[in-house]
Write an enzyme that holds these catalytic residues in place. Structure first.
Site, PDB file in Angstrom:
ATOM      1  N   GLY A   9       0.897  -1.136  -0.004  1.00 33.79           N
ATOM      2  CA  GLY A   9      -0.124   0.048   0.037  1.00 33.79           C
ATOM      3  C   GLY A   9       1.070   1.341  -0.137  1.00 33.79           C
ATOM      4  N   GLY A  11      -0.233   4.175  -0.158  1.00 34.72           N
ATOM      5  CA  GLY A  11      -0.930   5.364  -0.155  1.00 34.72           C
ATOM      6  C   GLY A  11      -0.316   6.112   1.066  1.00 34.72           C
ATOM      7  N   GLY A  14       1.347   4.165   3.978  1.00 33.40           N
ATOM      8  CA  GLY A  14       2.450   3.301   3.438  1.00 33.40           C
ATOM      9  C   GLY A  14       3.656   4.322   2.983  1.00 33.40           C
ATOM     10  N   ASN A 121      -7.534  -1.166   8.684  1.00 33.13           N
ATOM     11  CA  ASN A 121      -8.665  -1.048   9.551  1.00 33.13           C
ATOM     12  C   ASN A 121      -9.845  -1.895   9.166  1.00 33.13           C
ATOM     13  OD1 ASN A 121      -8.135   0.264  12.116  1.00 33.13           O
ATOM     14  ND2 ASN A 121      -7.675   2.191  10.771  1.00 33.13           N
ATOM     15  N   ARG A 152      -1.134   9.076  20.744  1.00 35.05           N
ATOM     16  CA  ARG A 152      -2.208  10.338  20.748  1.00 35.05           C
ATOM     17  C   ARG A 152      -2.593  10.627  22.410  1.00 35.05           C
ATOM     18  NH1 ARG A 152      -5.874   7.664  16.195  1.00 35.05           N
ATOM     19  NH2 ARG A 152      -4.831   8.944  14.638  1.00 35.05           N
ATOM     20  N   HIS A 176      -8.662  -1.435  18.538  1.00 37.98           N
ATOM     21  CA  HIS A 176      -8.403   0.027  18.130  1.00 37.98           C
ATOM     22  C   HIS A 176      -9.913   0.507  17.240  1.00 37.98           C
ATOM     23  CE1 HIS A 176      -6.147   3.044  16.354  1.00 37.98           C
ATOM     24  NE2 HIS A 176      -6.595   2.666  15.225  1.00 37.98           N
TER      25      HIS A 176
HETATM   26  N1  APR Z   1      -2.907  -4.430  -3.147  1.00 41.98           N
HETATM   27  C1  APR Z   1      -2.054  -3.400  -2.956  1.00 41.98           C
HETATM   28  N2  APR Z   1      -2.495  -2.154  -2.693  1.00 41.98           N
HETATM   29  C2  APR Z   1      -3.727  -1.915  -2.570  1.00 41.98           C
HETATM   30  C3  APR Z   1      -4.642  -2.670  -2.410  1.00 41.98           C
HETATM   31  C4  APR Z   1      -4.285  -4.246  -3.018  1.00 41.98           C
HETATM   32  N3  APR Z   1      -5.073  -5.264  -3.160  1.00 41.98           N
HETATM   33  N4  APR Z   1      -5.818  -2.250  -2.548  1.00 41.98           N
HETATM   34  C5  APR Z   1      -5.661  -1.215  -2.262  1.00 41.98           C
HETATM   35  N5  APR Z   1      -4.338  -0.764  -2.255  1.00 41.98           N
HETATM   36  C6  APR Z   1      -3.611   0.489  -2.062  1.00 41.98           C
HETATM   37  C7  APR Z   1      -4.447   1.689  -2.510  1.00 41.98           C
HETATM   38  O1  APR Z   1      -3.994   1.846  -4.000  1.00 41.98           O
HETATM   39  C8  APR Z   1      -3.892   2.961  -1.685  1.00 41.98           C
HETATM   40  O2  APR Z   1      -2.622   3.573  -2.637  1.00 41.98           O
HETATM   41  O3  APR Z   1      -3.529   0.673  -0.605  1.00 41.98           O
HETATM   42  C9  APR Z   1      -3.322   2.259  -0.622  1.00 41.98           C
HETATM   43  C10 APR Z   1      -4.107   2.740   0.700  1.00 41.98           C
HETATM   44  O4  APR Z   1      -3.662   4.164   0.812  1.00 41.98           O
HETATM   45  P1  APR Z   1      -4.454   5.283   1.127  1.00 41.98           P
HETATM   46  O5  APR Z   1      -6.047   5.308   0.407  1.00 41.98           O
HETATM   47  O6  APR Z   1      -3.960   6.655   1.164  1.00 41.98           O
HETATM   48  O7  APR Z   1      -5.234   4.938   2.650  1.00 41.98           O
HETATM   49  P2  APR Z   1      -3.957   5.287   3.874  1.00 41.98           P
HETATM   50  O8  APR Z   1      -4.586   6.418   4.493  1.00 41.98           O
HETATM   51  O9  APR Z   1      -2.614   5.021   3.574  1.00 41.98           O
HETATM   52  O10 APR Z   1      -4.657   4.169   4.854  1.00 41.98           O
HETATM   53  C11 APR Z   1      -4.441   2.870   4.613  1.00 41.98           C
HETATM   54  O11 APR Z   1      -4.411   2.195   6.885  1.00 41.98           O
HETATM   55  O12 APR Z   1      -4.580   3.563   8.751  1.00 41.98           O
HETATM   56  C12 APR Z   1      -5.282   2.608   7.831  1.00 41.98           C
HETATM   57  O13 APR Z   1      -7.799   2.851   8.017  1.00 41.98           O
HETATM   58  C13 APR Z   1      -6.475   2.992   7.373  1.00 41.98           C
HETATM   59  O14 APR Z   1      -7.360   1.002   6.208  1.00 41.98           O
HETATM   60  C14 APR Z   1      -6.547   2.141   6.212  1.00 41.98           C
HETATM   61  C15 APR Z   1      -5.061   1.881   5.686  1.00 41.98           C
END
Ligand code: APR
Length: 311
Positions: A9, A11, A14, A121, A152, A176
């Site tokens: 991930g 995002g 990550g 989550n 926090r 959590h």
């Molecule tokens: N394989 C790899 N990556 C994936 C997949 C998958 N099958 N499905 C989704 N992703 C990627 C998305 O493409 C995205 O880039 O996971 C990333 C998630 O990033 P964000 O949308 O920015 O979310 P983020 O704020 O990083 O949170 C991710 O962590 O804190 C928890 O609740 C939050 O569940 C969420 C996770």
């Protein structure tokens, strides 16, 4: 030999975790996502910052290429969708359980000796999915929640008393979510319990702000959830494992009767070292703290049951 951490991930959480891992020179980093170009782009951007930030960590990004995760020491899983305003973490269950299952299977095949740090989550439920999908031993599947919730609480204590965050310690147990159990008795400033430093009313206010800390940020950001502090928390756990620090941190782990709870991932203090969870630490709880922990465990158990129904 250099250590290797793969972050699934690319995002907000990550990419921030990848940045912190590299800047602390804890390991080389592989960043994997399903999005085309994004992990490679972020990895290249981070690599180009390295001369200024002064580190030599190698960072690579890949789209769906799990070979890049081969032989990782640690895999941090952040793949999935984040919350939007009005959503609880539990609303993410059906989407994120499918994502968690598929990515865990992929990484377990190429990095069978890795320790998994789960971030997506609803956290405690996602740990169950990762544990089952990986087939890894219990000590190698660890959820990131308590470190964030405690951070926090610590930040709020430091703001309230106008003291250094470094003087603060805090313990938050349980799932959590809204049922988490901050423990003021075990939360201190320079070793002094906060129960001696603030009124019960102020403590209750900080406890409530800690419980709803994630939602407070979702409400402000509007388009997603917190990521700086969650990434810091995951990286603190990774550091404890990579450096075999034997650090005691609150993490979601699978209990085997500790605290009277069986076969359930929930947040408790553990010792983290090179073997992942090296010890589950049982602290004395008052009757009301025990009741709060059991209430939190019931909420996690319900999600695990919901997942069985979803299949
Ligand atoms: N394989 C790899 N990556 C994936 C997949 C998958 N099958 N499905 C989704 N992703 C990627 C998305 O493409 C995205 O880039 O996971 C990333 C998630 O990033 P964000 O949308 O920015 O979310 P983020 O704020 O990083 O949170 C991710 O962590 O804190 C928890 O609740 C939050 O569940 C969420 C996770």
């Amino acid at each position: 030999m250099r250590k290797k951490v793969t972050v699934i991930g690319a995002g907000n959480v990550g990419a921030t975790a990848a940045m912190r891992l590299a800047e602390k020179e804890l390991a080389d980093v592989a960043l994997i996502d399903i999005l085309e170009g994004v992990p490679a782009g972020k990895a290249l951007d981070l690599t180009e910052a390295a001369p200024i930030e002064k580190h030599d960590a190698k960072i690579i990004g890949a789209t769906g290429d799990y070979a890049q995760a081969k032989d990782s020491d640690i895999i941090i899983i952040t793949a999935g969708i984040p919350r939007k305003p009005g959503m609880s973490r539990d609303d993410l269950l059906s989407t994120n359980m499918g994502i968690m299952r598929s990515v865990t299977k992929e990484v377990a095949a190429v990095a069978p000796n890795a320790t998994l740090i789960i971030v997506s989550n609803p956290l405690d439920a996602m740990c169950h999915v990762a544990y089952e999908a990986s087939g890894f031993p219990k000590n190698k599947v660890i959820g990131m929640a308590g470190v964030l919730d405690s951070a926090r609480f610590r930040a709020f204590i430091a703001m309230e008393l106008d003291v250094s965050v470094e003087n603060t310690h805090a313990f938050v147990l349980g799932g959590h979510g809204d049922t988490m159990v901050p423990l003021p008795r075990y939360s201190t400033v320079a070793g002094i319990p906060i129960t001696e430093l603030m009124s019960q009313e102020r403590i209750d206010a900080l406890v409530e702000r800690t419980r709803t800390g994630g939602a407070e940020i979702v409400g402000l950001l509007k388009t997603g959830s917190a990521y700086y502090a969650p990434a810091s928390a995951a990286v603190e756990m990774a550091e404890a494992i990579l450096k075999d620090k034997k650090k005691i941190l609150p993490c979601a782990v699978c209990l085997n009767g500790e605290y009277g709870i069986h076969d359930l991932f929930i947040g408790v203090p553990v010792k983290l070292g090179e073997n992942g969870v090296e010890e589950i630490i049982e602290i004395e709880l008052t009757d009301s703290e025990k009741e709060a922990l059991n209430h939190s465990a019931d909420a996690v158990r319900k999600l695990v049951e919901d997942m069985k129904r979803l299949g």
